[in-house]
Design a protein around this motif. Structure first.
Motif, short mmCIF file in Angstrom:
data_model
loop_
_atom_site.label_atom_id
_atom_site.label_comp_id
_atom_site.label_asym_id
_atom_site.label_seq_id
_atom_site.Cartn_x
_atom_site.Cartn_y
_atom_site.Cartn_z
N GLY A 159 14.42 -2.04 0.28
CA GLY A 159 13.88 -1.16 1.30
C GLY A 159 14.39 -1.53 2.69
N GLY A 160 14.12 -0.66 3.63
CA GLY A 160 14.55 -0.91 5.00
C GLY A 160 14.45 0.32 5.85
N LEU A 161 15.04 0.26 7.02
CA LEU A 161 15.04 1.38 7.96
C LEU A 161 16.38 2.13 7.84
CD1 LEU A 161 13.90 2.93 10.41
CD2 LEU A 161 14.96 1.17 11.86
N VAL A 162 16.28 3.43 7.69
CA VAL A 162 17.48 4.25 7.56
C VAL A 162 17.28 5.55 8.34
CG1 VAL A 162 16.69 5.29 5.40
CG2 VAL A 162 19.15 5.22 5.91
N GLN A 163 18.35 6.09 8.86
CA GLN A 163 18.25 7.35 9.59
C GLN A 163 18.16 8.53 8.63
OE1 GLN A 163 21.60 7.58 12.26
NE2 GLN A 163 20.60 6.30 13.80
N PRO A 164 17.56 9.61 9.06
CA PRO A 164 17.54 10.82 8.22
C PRO A 164 18.95 11.20 7.77
CG PRO A 164 16.08 11.09 10.08
CD PRO A 164 16.82 9.81 10.32
N GLY A 165 19.06 11.56 6.50
CA GLY A 165 20.36 11.87 5.93
C GLY A 165 21.07 10.69 5.33
N GLY A 166 20.55 9.51 5.56
CA GLY A 166 21.17 8.30 5.05
C GLY A 166 20.78 7.99 3.62
N SER A 167 21.24 6.84 3.14
CA SER A 167 21.02 6.43 1.75
C SER A 167 20.51 5.00 1.67
CB SER A 167 22.34 6.53 0.95
OG SER A 167 22.83 7.84 0.92
N LEU A 168 19.78 4.75 0.62
CA LEU A 168 19.33 3.41 0.28
C LEU A 168 19.34 3.28 -1.23
CD1 LEU A 168 16.21 2.53 2.51
CD2 LEU A 168 18.44 1.39 2.54
N ARG A 169 19.49 2.06 -1.70
CA ARG A 169 19.40 1.79 -3.13
C ARG A 169 18.34 0.73 -3.35
NH1 ARG A 169 23.27 -1.54 -7.18
NH2 ARG A 169 23.07 -0.24 -9.06
N LEU A 170 17.29 1.11 -4.04
CA LEU A 170 16.24 0.16 -4.37
C LEU A 170 16.56 -0.47 -5.73
CD1 LEU A 170 13.02 2.16 -3.41
CD2 LEU A 170 14.51 0.75 -1.97
N SER A 171 16.19 -1.74 -5.85
CA SER A 171 16.38 -2.46 -7.10
C SER A 171 15.03 -3.00 -7.57
CB SER A 171 17.35 -3.62 -6.91
OG SER A 171 18.62 -3.17 -6.51
N CYS A 172 14.88 -3.10 -8.86
CA CYS A 172 13.69 -3.69 -9.45
C CYS A 172 14.14 -4.69 -10.50
CB CYS A 172 12.80 -2.62 -10.05
SG CYS A 172 11.32 -3.25 -10.88
N ALA A 173 13.92 -5.96 -10.23
CA ALA A 173 14.27 -7.01 -11.18
C ALA A 173 13.06 -7.29 -12.06
CB ALA A 173 14.69 -8.26 -10.42
N ALA A 174 13.29 -7.28 -13.36
CA ALA A 174 12.19 -7.45 -14.31
C ALA A 174 12.38 -8.72 -15.13
CB ALA A 174 12.10 -6.25 -15.24
N SER A 175 11.29 -9.32 -15.51
CA SER A 175 11.33 -10.48 -16.37
C SER A 175 11.05 -10.05 -17.81
CB SER A 175 10.29 -11.51 -15.93
OG SER A 175 8.98 -10.99 -16.11
N GLY A 176 11.33 -10.93 -18.72
CA GLY A 176 10.89 -10.71 -20.09
C GLY A 176 11.65 -9.69 -20.89
N GLY A 177 12.80 -9.22 -20.38
CA GLY A 177 13.60 -8.29 -21.17
C GLY A 177 12.93 -6.96 -21.44
N ILE A 178 12.09 -6.52 -20.49
CA ILE A 178 11.31 -5.32 -20.75
C ILE A 178 12.03 -4.02 -20.46
CG2 ILE A 178 9.18 -6.57 -20.27
CD1 ILE A 178 8.99 -5.00 -17.66
N VAL A 179 13.09 -4.09 -19.67
CA VAL A 179 13.74 -2.85 -19.22
C VAL A 179 14.21 -2.00 -20.39
CG1 VAL A 179 15.75 -1.94 -18.00
CG2 VAL A 179 14.34 -3.70 -16.94
N SER A 180 14.71 -2.64 -21.41
CA SER A 180 15.21 -1.89 -22.56
C SER A 180 14.08 -1.36 -23.44
CB SER A 180 16.15 -2.76 -23.39
OG SER A 180 15.46 -3.90 -23.87
N ALA A 181 12.94 -2.02 -23.39
CA ALA A 181 11.86 -1.68 -24.32
C ALA A 181 10.76 -0.84 -23.69
CB ALA A 181 11.26 -2.95 -24.90
#
Length: 126
Positions: free
Chosen positions: A8-30
């Motif tokens: 997250g952060g501050l961005v101007q209108p029309g701009g882009s951001l990429r959020l990430s979510c790091a997960a434990s326990g190998g849950i993303v696939s399941a």
């Protein structure tokens, strides 16, 4: 299970951001993985989700972000991403990632998620 959102952060209108979510326990696939956002004084709302592979792995989006946001995941890295383009001031919120194994009918609802990250603030302003 732990989820840690970042990007997250501050961005101007029309701009882009990429959020990430790091997960434990190998849950993303399941698990089904989702992003929600919250503005003080309003209810937390659904943004995007990606179903677990067993449910087809399809992506779902709120109408307000469709065509601008893209959810993706990397099972090997145990991470989920939210690419946000053409950002608008009304996208300003705290964004949360979540994980759950509920049926597909609940994938756009908070009740469908068991685990939640701590949130990352996105501010869209000039």
């Amino acid at each position: 299970v732990q989820l840690r959102a970042s990007g997250g952060g501050l961005v101007q209108p029309g701009g882009s951001l990429r959020l990430s979510c790091a997960a434990s326990g190998g849950i993303v696939s399941a698990y089904g993985m989702g992003w929600f956002r919250h503005v003080p004084g309003k209810e937390r709302e659904f943004v995007a989700a990606i179903a677990r592979s067993g449910n087809g792995g399809r992506a779902y989006y709120a109408d307000s972000v469709k065509g601008r946001f893209t959810i993706s995941k990397d099972n090997a890295k145990n991470a989920v991403y939210l690419q946000m383009n053409s950002l608008k001031p009304e996208d300003t919120a705290v964004y949360y990632c979540a994980a759950g194994q509920a049926a597909l009918g609940f994938i756009t609802r908070q009740i469908g998620y068991k685990y939640w990250g701590q949130g990352t603030l996105v501010t869209v302003s000039s």
